[in-house]
Design a protein around this motif. Structure first.
Motif, PDB file in Angstrom:
ATOM      1  N   LEU A 187     -11.979  41.149  65.515  1.00  0.00           N
ATOM      2  CA  LEU A 187     -11.448  39.788  65.436  1.00  0.00           C
ATOM      3  C   LEU A 187     -10.523  39.532  66.611  1.00  0.00           C
ATOM      4  O   LEU A 187      -9.691  40.378  66.955  1.00  0.00           O
ATOM      5  CB  LEU A 187     -10.659  39.616  64.127  1.00  0.00           C
ATOM      6  N   SER A 188     -10.679  38.377  67.213  1.00  0.00           N
ATOM      7  CA  SER A 188      -9.761  37.891  68.235  1.00  0.00           C
ATOM      8  C   SER A 188      -9.777  36.377  68.104  1.00  0.00           C
ATOM      9  O   SER A 188     -10.811  35.750  68.308  1.00  0.00           O
ATOM     10  CB  SER A 188     -10.206  38.322  69.623  1.00  0.00           C
ATOM     11  N   MET A 189      -8.644  35.807  67.704  1.00  0.00           N
ATOM     12  CA  MET A 189      -8.640  34.372  67.439  1.00  0.00           C
ATOM     13  C   MET A 189      -7.292  33.746  67.747  1.00  0.00           C
ATOM     14  O   MET A 189      -6.262  34.410  67.730  1.00  0.00           O
ATOM     15  CB  MET A 189      -8.999  34.102  65.980  1.00  0.00           C
ATOM     16  N   ASP A 190      -7.320  32.456  68.027  1.00  0.00           N
ATOM     17  CA  ASP A 190      -6.114  31.664  68.170  1.00  0.00           C
ATOM     18  C   ASP A 190      -5.935  30.892  66.874  1.00  0.00           C
ATOM     19  O   ASP A 190      -6.911  30.522  66.212  1.00  0.00           O
ATOM     20  CB  ASP A 190      -6.247  30.695  69.344  1.00  0.00           C
ATOM     21  N   TRP A 191      -4.689  30.657  66.520  1.00  0.00           N
ATOM     22  CA  TRP A 191      -4.401  29.932  65.279  1.00  0.00           C
ATOM     23  C   TRP A 191      -3.297  28.931  65.541  1.00  0.00           C
ATOM     24  O   TRP A 191      -2.229  29.281  66.064  1.00  0.00           O
ATOM     25  CB  TRP A 191      -4.014  30.910  64.178  1.00  0.00           C
ATOM     26  N   ASP A 192      -3.551  27.685  65.183  1.00  0.00           N
ATOM     27  CA  ASP A 192      -2.588  26.603  65.378  1.00  0.00           C
ATOM     28  C   ASP A 192      -1.483  26.719  64.342  1.00  0.00           C
ATOM     29  O   ASP A 192      -1.723  26.557  63.146  1.00  0.00           O
ATOM     30  CB  ASP A 192      -3.315  25.258  65.257  1.00  0.00           C
ATOM     31  N   GLY A 193      -0.280  27.002  64.806  1.00  0.00           N
ATOM     32  CA  GLY A 193       0.864  27.131  63.906  1.00  0.00           C
ATOM     33  C   GLY A 193       1.538  25.812  63.609  1.00  0.00           C
ATOM     34  O   GLY A 193       2.483  25.751  62.830  1.00  0.00           O
ATOM     35  N   GLY A 194       1.077  24.746  64.246  1.00  0.00           N
ATOM     36  CA  GLY A 194       1.632  23.426  63.974  1.00  0.00           C
ATOM     37  C   GLY A 194       2.993  23.212  64.616  1.00  0.00           C
ATOM     38  O   GLY A 194       3.285  23.730  65.688  1.00  0.00           O
ATOM     39  N   VAL A 195       3.829  22.475  63.921  1.00  0.00           N
ATOM     40  CA  VAL A 195       5.143  22.097  64.425  1.00  0.00           C
ATOM     41  C   VAL A 195       6.192  23.037  63.839  1.00  0.00           C
ATOM     42  O   VAL A 195       6.182  23.319  62.641  1.00  0.00           O
ATOM     43  CB  VAL A 195       5.451  20.635  64.013  1.00  0.00           C
ATOM     44  N   VAL A 196       7.073  23.523  64.700  1.00  0.00           N
ATOM     45  CA  VAL A 196       8.169  24.382  64.245  1.00  0.00           C
ATOM     46  C   VAL A 196       9.492  23.794  64.705  1.00  0.00           C
ATOM     47  O   VAL A 196       9.571  23.116  65.727  1.00  0.00           O
ATOM     48  CB  VAL A 196       8.022  25.842  64.747  1.00  0.00           C
ATOM     49  N   ARG A 197      10.533  24.087  63.930  1.00  0.00           N
ATOM     50  CA  ARG A 197      11.884  23.611  64.247  1.00  0.00           C
ATOM     51  C   ARG A 197      12.888  24.545  63.589  1.00  0.00           C
ATOM     52  O   ARG A 197      12.524  25.366  62.749  1.00  0.00           O
ATOM     53  CB  ARG A 197      12.080  22.174  63.769  1.00  0.00           C
ATOM     54  N   GLY A 198      14.116  24.446  63.982  1.00  0.00           N
ATOM     55  CA  GLY A 198      15.196  25.196  63.337  1.00  0.00           C
ATOM     56  C   GLY A 198      14.981  26.700  63.354  1.00  0.00           C
ATOM     57  O   GLY A 198      14.656  27.292  64.384  1.00  0.00           O
ATOM     58  N   GLU A 199      15.165  27.312  62.196  1.00  0.00           N
ATOM     59  CA  GLU A 199      15.054  28.774  62.062  1.00  0.00           C
ATOM     60  C   GLU A 199      13.643  29.261  62.390  1.00  0.00           C
ATOM     61  O   GLU A 199      13.464  30.323  62.985  1.00  0.00           O
ATOM     62  CB  GLU A 199      15.441  29.203  60.636  1.00  0.00           C
ATOM     63  N   GLU A 200      12.645  28.492  62.016  1.00  0.00           N
ATOM     64  CA  GLU A 200      11.263  28.877  62.316  1.00  0.00           C
ATOM     65  C   GLU A 200      11.020  28.911  63.826  1.00  0.00           C
ATOM     66  O   GLU A 200      10.364  29.809  64.348  1.00  0.00           O
ATOM     67  CB  GLU A 200      10.297  27.907  61.633  1.00  0.00           C
ATOM     68  N   LEU A 201      11.593  27.958  64.550  1.00  0.00           N
ATOM     69  CA  LEU A 201      11.489  27.945  66.008  1.00  0.00           C
ATOM     70  C   LEU A 201      12.173  29.185  66.589  1.00  0.00           C
ATOM     71  O   LEU A 201      11.628  29.838  67.484  1.00  0.00           O
ATOM     72  CB  LEU A 201      12.118  26.673  66.575  1.00  0.00           C
ATOM     73  N   LYS A 202      13.337  29.515  66.071  1.00  0.00           N
ATOM     74  CA  LYS A 202      14.061  30.699  66.543  1.00  0.00           C
ATOM     75  C   LYS A 202      13.211  31.962  66.368  1.00  0.00           C
ATOM     76  O   LYS A 202      13.131  32.801  67.261  1.00  0.00           O
ATOM     77  CB  LYS A 202      15.380  30.835  65.784  1.00  0.00           C
ATOM     78  N   ARG A 203      12.553  32.089  65.223  1.00  0.00           N
ATOM     79  CA  ARG A 203      11.698  33.252  64.961  1.00  0.00           C
ATOM     80  C   ARG A 203      10.518  33.289  65.937  1.00  0.00           C
ATOM     81  O   ARG A 203      10.142  34.356  66.439  1.00  0.00           O
ATOM     82  CB  ARG A 203      11.194  33.210  63.516  1.00  0.00           C
ATOM     83  N   CYS A 204       9.936  32.128  66.238  1.00  0.00           N
ATOM     84  CA  CYS A 204       8.818  32.070  67.191  1.00  0.00           C
ATOM     85  C   CYS A 204       9.277  32.467  68.592  1.00  0.00           C
ATOM     86  O   CYS A 204       8.565  33.173  69.308  1.00  0.00           O
ATOM     87  CB  CYS A 204       8.206  30.670  67.218  1.00  0.00           C
ATOM     88  N   LEU A 205      10.464  32.014  68.990  1.00  0.00           N
ATOM     89  CA  LEU A 205      11.000  32.374  70.297  1.00  0.00           C
ATOM     90  C   LEU A 205      11.237  33.879  70.396  1.00  0.00           C
ATOM     91  O   LEU A 205      10.979  34.491  71.440  1.00  0.00           O
ATOM     92  CB  LEU A 205      12.292  31.604  70.580  1.00  0.00           C
TER      93      LEU A 205
END
Length: 97
Positions: free
Chosen positions: A38-56
């Motif tokens: 498996l090799s795939m891209d997945w759209d995580g949508g919109v992030v903000r706040g704490e979720e954005l921090k975790r993505c960063l």
């Protein structure tokens, strides 16, 4: 075991102002199975706040390995990608703490 490598493929550079006034970013993840099935891209949508921090933090760390039990593949949820990505985000945050 089911092992995956999860990374942030893209995170929008410029935030978008939402009607509430909050700033948000678009995120896309990449998931690879260690066994190359498996090799795939997945759209995580919109992030903000704490979720954005975790993505960063995940973006800074690079690919994170996530392991699921052998039986998990047979009973994995319909949106299993979210589960794998959340585990990777949790892992990247715990290593940064």
């Amino acid at each position: 075991m089911n092992e995956f490598r999860v990374s942030v493929k893209s995170l929008s550079e410029h935030p978008v102002a939402e009607p509430s006034g909050e700033l948000s970013h678009e995120v896309e993840f990449h998931i690879d199975a260690d066994d190359a099935t498996l090799s795939m891209d997945w759209d995580g949508g919109v992030v903000r706040g704490e979720e954005l921090k975790r993505c960063l933090q995940l973006q800074e760390k690079g690919p994170v390995r996530v392991t699921q039990s052998d039986g998990w593949g047979d009973r994995r949820p319909e949106r299993w990608q979210e589960e794998v990505i959340n585990l990777a985000l949790d892992h990247s945050v715990s290593e940064s703490a």
